[in-house]
Enzyme design. Structure first.
Site, PDB file in Angstrom:
ATOM      1  N   SER A 136      28.737  51.608  60.574  1.00  0.00           N
ATOM      2  CA  SER A 136      27.318  51.970  60.448  1.00  0.00           C
ATOM      3  C   SER A 136      26.733  52.329  61.825  1.00  0.00           C
ATOM      4  CB  SER A 136      26.557  50.823  59.779  1.00  0.00           C
ATOM      5  OG  SER A 136      25.316  51.266  59.296  1.00  0.00           O
ATOM      6  N   ASP A 160      28.413  54.634  48.533  1.00  0.00           N
ATOM      7  CA  ASP A 160      27.506  54.119  49.557  1.00  0.00           C
ATOM      8  C   ASP A 160      26.073  54.554  49.255  1.00  0.00           C
ATOM      9  OD1 ASP A 160      26.214  53.416  51.957  1.00  0.00           O
ATOM     10  OD2 ASP A 160      27.997  53.862  53.139  1.00  0.00           O
ATOM     11  N   HIS A 181      28.506  50.357  51.295  1.00  0.00           N
ATOM     12  CA  HIS A 181      28.352  50.539  52.739  1.00  0.00           C
ATOM     13  C   HIS A 181      29.181  49.529  53.542  1.00  0.00           C
ATOM     14  CE1 HIS A 181      26.438  52.415  56.134  1.00  0.00           C
ATOM     15  NE2 HIS A 181      25.942  51.276  56.585  1.00  0.00           N
TER      16      HIS A 181
END
Length: 349
Positions: free
Chosen positions: A173, A300, A328
């Site tokens: 991320s 996601d 995610h």
């Protein structure tokens, strides 16, 4: 070819046993042992997370204040069944075995507990870091205002590496911004950089810009968001942000096991805002020469697959992998698929 040896699906195992009953029982016992080991790891991570949650009470704005063109190397992977006993023989000859795992926003080193166990089991040397204001870091997230400060634990780790030693650097991320920052500073120390549904930004971009289609412009977010934290007082600029729990669950963990969601809910901390709003300066001479790989997560909701596809088109990594059924957080929702990908990248010459 190597991965066919390393990771076999359950049905492949059944075929190779030839239907022998005793063999099937041994496989079942082996599977039960794997499940038992995972449960033990999870309990250990949960215990650490509870301890961290207690420590974090001292920080304003953290847990205690939460309020409501692509390469041809493109693959689609589902969960493999790994024959881990064969793996160490295949990685013994690797020049680079150290894998540095960098968490994303709100997470900490704790989120990699499954990945660490699987990489160690196959002979690699995983290392995790808590970015400043995250995980067990004693820094107050509200005091972390720059990407340099946020990335300091990672930068110190790379600085202290023995001369000539290289690592595989993995970022999840917004941890991708820290990976890019490190790649610009230490291209000679990073063998490969892996971005897992991450902010693989271009020169002059902010990590936040990647999420702009979903959250709106940075300026609008700063003005209107209900998730901002004003650690220095309401009359002062925002210092961080955090999502309320139900919003977090639907965005980040739509495919993750309940026990990992529970672990995350008591472990995640506020995100320093400054590093997310800082434009990265990335040069062709340093960052541009790095070997980059991207892992896309196809279920996601926090960083949509279309956005990830756009990042890949605009930044042209050397290799692209896709994980079906992953939210995610593939280290929770599809840990075996993620393990297989990291192992394959490690073996690329």
């Amino acid at each position: 070819m190597g991965n066919r040896v390393i990771c076999m699906k359950k049905k492949d195992v059944a075929i190779r046993t030839g239907g022998d009953g005793s063999r099937s029982k041994r496989v079942s016992r082996s599977q039960r042992k794997l499940l038992g080991d995972e449960e033990m790891l999870h309990r250990r991570a949960l215990s650490m997370a509870i301890h961290q949650a207690q420590l974090s009470q001292r920080f304003d704005g953290s847990v205690s204040r939460r309020v409501g063109s692509t390469s041809s190397r493109r693959q689609t992977l589902s969960d493999p069944f790994s024959n881990n006993k064969q793996v160490p023989d295949l990685v013994d000859s690797l020049a680079v075995k150290k894998v540095v795992l960098v968490h994303g926003e709100g997470f900490g080193a704790w989120c990699w507990y499954k990945t660490v166990a699987s990489l160690e089991e196959c002979g690699l040397s995983p290392v995790t870091v808590d970015l400043a204001g995250s995980g067990f870091s004693m820094a107050d997230p509200n005091s972390v205002s720059t990407l340099e400060e946020y990335s300091k634990p990672l930068i110190e780790l790379l600085q202290n590496l023995p001369e000539e030693e290289k690592v595989i650097l993995v970022g999840h991320s917004t941890g991708g911004a820290c990976v890019s920052y490190a790649l610009e500073l230490f291209p000679e120390k990073i063998s490969k950089a892996v971005f897992i549904c991450a902010t693989m930004v271009s020169d002059g971009q902010r990590p936040f810009d990647v999420f702009a289609d979903q959250l709106g412009s940075a300026e609008r977010f700063m003005k209107e968001s209900q998730f901002l934290i004003h650690g220095n007082g309401k009359d002062k600029p925002a210092t961080g942000f955090t999502f309320e729990k139900q919003h977090m669950k639907s965005l980040y963990f739509n495919q993750s096991p309940n026990k990992d969601i529970a672990l995350s809910m008591i472990s995640m901390r506020a995100v320093p805002l400054g590093p997310m709003m800082e434009k990265l300066s990335l040069s062709t001479e340093r960052y541009g020469k790095g070997r980059r790989f991207y892992v896309q997560t196809l279920d996601d909701l926090a960083l949509l697959p279309d956005v990830q596809e756009k990042l890949v088109r605009e930044n042209s990594p050397e290799g692209v992998y896709k994980i079906k059924g992953s939210d995610h957080c593939p280290f929770f929702s599809k840990p075996q698929s993620l393990h297989k990908i990291l192992l394959e990248i490690a073996q690329i010459p």
